[in-house]
Design a protein around this motif. Structure first.
Motif, PDB file in Angstrom:
ATOM      1  N   HIS A  86       0.809  -1.218   0.000  1.00 26.78           N
ATOM      2  CA  HIS A  86       0.000   0.000   0.000  1.00 26.78           C
ATOM      3  C   HIS A  86       0.845   1.273   0.000  1.00 26.78           C
ATOM      4  O   HIS A  86       0.306   2.372   0.142  1.00 26.78           O
ATOM      5  CB  HIS A  86      -0.953   0.008   1.197  1.00 26.78           C
ATOM      6  N   GLY A  87       2.158   1.139  -0.150  1.00 24.80           N
ATOM      7  CA  GLY A  87       3.017   2.318  -0.232  1.00 24.80           C
ATOM      8  C   GLY A  87       3.226   3.021   1.096  1.00 24.80           C
ATOM      9  O   GLY A  87       3.465   4.223   1.129  1.00 24.80           O
ATOM     10  N   CYS A  88       3.146   2.283   2.187  1.00 24.92           N
ATOM     11  CA  CYS A  88       3.266   2.872   3.529  1.00 24.92           C
ATOM     12  C   CYS A  88       4.696   2.857   4.069  1.00 24.92           C
ATOM     13  O   CYS A  88       4.932   3.345   5.168  1.00 24.92           O
ATOM     14  CB  CYS A  88       2.362   2.127   4.505  1.00 24.92           C
ATOM     15  N   LEU A  89       5.620   2.281   3.322  1.00 27.57           N
ATOM     16  CA  LEU A  89       7.007   2.215   3.772  1.00 27.57           C
ATOM     17  C   LEU A  89       7.867   3.158   2.945  1.00 27.57           C
ATOM     18  O   LEU A  89       7.636   3.331   1.744  1.00 27.57           O
ATOM     19  CB  LEU A  89       7.547   0.783   3.667  1.00 27.57           C
ATOM     20  N   GLU A  90       8.853   3.747   3.586  1.00 32.82           N
ATOM     21  CA  GLU A  90       9.750   4.706   2.927  1.00 32.82           C
ATOM     22  C   GLU A  90      10.771   4.030   2.015  1.00 32.82           C
ATOM     23  O   GLU A  90      11.342   4.683   1.153  1.00 32.82           O
ATOM     24  CB  GLU A  90      10.477   5.555   3.972  1.00 32.82           C
ATOM     25  N   GLN A  91      11.007   2.746   2.196  1.00 36.11           N
ATOM     26  CA  GLN A  91      11.988   2.051   1.370  1.00 36.11           C
ATOM     27  C   GLN A  91      11.574   2.079  -0.104  1.00 36.11           C
ATOM     28  O   GLN A  91      10.382   2.037  -0.408  1.00 36.11           O
ATOM     29  CB  GLN A  91      12.154   0.595   1.814  1.00 36.11           C
ATOM     30  N   GLY A  92      12.562   2.118  -0.979  1.00 43.77           N
ATOM     31  CA  GLY A  92      12.299   2.104  -2.407  1.00 43.77           C
ATOM     32  C   GLY A  92      11.916   0.726  -2.908  1.00 43.77           C
ATOM     33  O   GLY A  92      12.126  -0.284  -2.228  1.00 43.77           O
ATOM     34  N   ASP A  93      11.370   0.674  -4.109  1.00 45.48           N
ATOM     35  CA  ASP A  93      10.926  -0.582  -4.707  1.00 45.48           C
ATOM     36  C   ASP A  93      12.035  -1.631  -4.749  1.00 45.48           C
ATOM     37  O   ASP A  93      11.802  -2.801  -4.456  1.00 45.48           O
ATOM     38  CB  ASP A  93      10.409  -0.351  -6.130  1.00 45.48           C
ATOM     39  N   ASP A  94      13.251  -1.224  -5.127  1.00 42.49           N
ATOM     40  CA  ASP A  94      14.352  -2.174  -5.235  1.00 42.49           C
ATOM     41  C   ASP A  94      14.672  -2.828  -3.894  1.00 42.49           C
ATOM     42  O   ASP A  94      14.885  -4.033  -3.819  1.00 42.49           O
ATOM     43  CB  ASP A  94      15.610  -1.501  -5.798  1.00 42.49           C
ATOM     44  N   GLU A  95      14.716  -2.016  -2.846  1.00 41.07           N
ATOM     45  CA  GLU A  95      15.023  -2.575  -1.524  1.00 41.07           C
ATOM     46  C   GLU A  95      13.909  -3.503  -1.053  1.00 41.07           C
ATOM     47  O   GLU A  95      14.166  -4.579  -0.517  1.00 41.07           O
ATOM     48  CB  GLU A  95      15.240  -1.463  -0.497  1.00 41.07           C
ATOM     49  N   LEU A  96      12.659  -3.111  -1.267  1.00 38.23           N
ATOM     50  CA  LEU A  96      11.534  -3.959  -0.876  1.00 38.23           C
ATOM     51  C   LEU A  96      11.592  -5.299  -1.600  1.00 38.23           C
ATOM     52  O   LEU A  96      11.452  -6.355  -0.986  1.00 38.23           O
ATOM     53  CB  LEU A  96      10.208  -3.249  -1.163  1.00 38.23           C
TER      54      LEU A  96
END
Length: 128
Positions: A86-96
């Motif tokens: 849901h886009g609630c974390l500050e981490q970028g897509d690559d790290e996730l």
């Protein structure tokens, strides 16, 4: 040799726009920065207040279960997955993705974009 990634070492950092709320006496949910809503199960709830941007998942499970209560590691991972999707974390897509979490969903279809543009509506779908 490729670096080995341990999901337990992931440190979730919540977006400031993520808002948690109560539902009735025992329910809980969150609103994402994009305006979508998600339910938090009873098993996931003990972890919410421990996501402080400094503790790893391993530390979160240790602190949450310090009083001898048996908690589900799977529930913690499910909560982090919901927050990530849901886009609630500050981490970028690559790290996730590197840690095995789904990157935030992008709105699909012209209909949703038009609804959002003209009526400031966001349609959310229930995640599995």
């Amino acid at each position: 040799m490729q670096e080995q990634i341990r999901v337990e070492s992931f440190i979730p950092v919540l977006s400031r726009q993520t808002e948690f709320f109560s539902i009735g006496n025992t329910g809980m949910g969150f609103e994402s920065p994009a305006g979508t809503f998600e339910h938090i199960t009873l098993e996931e709830q003990p972890f919410v207040k421990l996501i402080d941007g400094q503790k790893s998942l391993e530390q979160i499970i240790d602190v949450a279960s310090a009083n001898g209560r048996l908690l589900s590691t799977r529930a913690l991972l499910q909560l982090i997955q919901k927050l990530s999707a849901h886009g609630c974390l500050e981490q970028g897509d690559d790290e996730l993705k590197r840690f095995g979490f789904q990157a935030p969903r992008k709105p699909k279809g012209l209909g949703r974009k038009l609804l959002n543009l003209f009526f400031n509506l966001t349609i959310s779908s229930k995640s599995a």
